[in-house]
Write an enzyme that holds these catalytic residues in place. Structure first.
Site, short mmCIF file in Angstrom:
data_model
loop_
_atom_site.label_atom_id
_atom_site.label_comp_id
_atom_site.label_asym_id
_atom_site.label_seq_id
_atom_site.Cartn_x
_atom_site.Cartn_y
_atom_site.Cartn_z
N HIS A 9 1.13 -1.04 -0.12
CA HIS A 9 0.20 -0.07 0.07
C HIS A 9 1.12 1.62 -0.22
CE1 HIS A 9 -2.78 3.03 2.00
NE2 HIS A 9 -3.56 2.29 1.34
N HIS A 17 0.07 10.06 -3.58
CA HIS A 17 -2.24 10.32 -2.59
C HIS A 17 -2.90 10.73 -2.72
CE1 HIS A 17 -5.31 8.87 -0.21
NE2 HIS A 17 -5.17 8.03 -0.62
O1 G3P Z 1 -6.18 1.59 -2.81
C1 G3P Z 1 -7.23 0.53 -1.94
C2 G3P Z 1 -7.00 1.36 -0.62
O2 G3P Z 1 -5.36 1.79 -0.97
C3 G3P Z 1 -7.52 2.99 -1.12
O3 G3P Z 1 -7.18 4.08 -0.10
O4 G3P Z 1 -6.97 5.94 -0.02
O5 G3P Z 1 -4.97 4.88 0.95
O6 G3P Z 1 -6.28 5.15 -1.41
P1 G3P Z 1 -6.47 4.87 -0.44
CA CA Z 2 -4.66 4.18 -3.32
#
Ligand code: G3P
Ligand code: CA
Length: 255
Positions: A10, A52
């Site tokens: 992530h 992000h």
């Molecule tokens: O993409 C899945 C998850 O990462 C969504 O949350 O806010 O970290 O992009 P975010």
């Molecule tokens: Ca994401």
């Protein structure tokens, strides 16, 4: 062993390195991630970059919306020092001076040695970004007839963009994200996507079973604690996003 569940880094190995920097992606690769996750925005001059937030405030020493900077202006920002300041116990000298990476820079660095899991974020001209993304993936030989399905996965909360990508590139694996999984219509999603990406805290074993009955994979976010990883793997999810690839890999390998 808990089965073949994909570990998705992530924002890179973002629990231990500044998110969306080359250092975070390199660490995720070293720790054995199955996928590097890249959140994508578009710059003022139409370049795709991995960050992000829609602005640079939280993760750099600059201020302002990503789409008000050109790529060369963004490259002047320090995207790593904030992490050393916020997490002194995890600080590393080489995090200082990390920069916001362009998508092409990441693909040039890692090539086909890793798999990519790409999210087109909401705050940008979606369809222009989607076209640009497909063009770049083709140029780097990451999509096409001879490339295995799943080498690149594209995820989005926006059904329209996934339907568009499915039309433009039927071989591309797609995941419908959701923060409200109770409202997912599996039949509808299965017409254009390969799976669903729910917030893990809002699903049950029954949700996973129902998705599988519709031939949809389940990739959950964002799972950082081992007890949650074990519970979800026992529910037979197909993959999960984590900031801690090292923890997930250790569990998966049973060591
Ligand atoms: O993409 C899945 C998850 O990462 C969504 O949350 O806010 O970290 O992009 P975010
Ligand atoms: Ca994401």
């Amino acid at each position: 062993m808990l089965g073949d569940v994909k570990i998705i880094a992530h924002r890179g190995a973002s629990g231990l390195a500044p998110e969306h920097t080359m250092a975070a992606y390199q660490l995720a690769k070293e720790q054995g991630a199955d996928y590097l996750e890249l959140d994508i925005h578009m710059t003022k001059d139409g370049k795709l970059v991995a960050i992000h937030d829609a602005d640079v405030n939280r993760t750099t020493n600059g201020r302002g919306k990503v789409n008000t900077f050109t790529l060369s202006q963004l490259k002047m920002l320090d995207a790593g020092s904030w992490f050393n300041q916020k997490y002194p116990e995890k600080a590393m000298p080489h995090y200082r001076g990390q920069t916001i990476p362009a998508l092409e820079e990441i693909l040039k660095e890692f090539g086909s040695s890793v798999n990519y899991y790409i999210e087109l974020k909401r705050t940008q001209p979606y369809y222009k970004a989607a076209d640009q993304l497909l063009k770049i993936l083709r140029k780097h030989h990451l999509i096409g007839q001879k490339i295995p399905r799943g080498k690149v996965i594209v995820e989005s909360f926006h059904a329209g963009i996934l339907k568009y990508l499915n039309q433009q590139s039927p071989g591309l694996m797609l995941i419908q994200l959701s923060d409200n999984p109770a409202n997912i219509n599996f039949k509808e999603v299965s017409a254009y996507a390969d799976g669903v990406g729910p917030n893990f805290s809002k699903i049950s074993r029954a949700f996973v079973n129902a998705a599988h009955q519709h031939r949809l994979q389940v990739h959950c976010w964002t799972v950082n604690h081992e007890t949650d990883m074990i519970k979800l793997m026992n529910w037979k999810i197909d993959g999960f996003f984590t900031d801690y690839v090292n923890r997930a890999r250790k569990l998966m390998d049973g060591s």
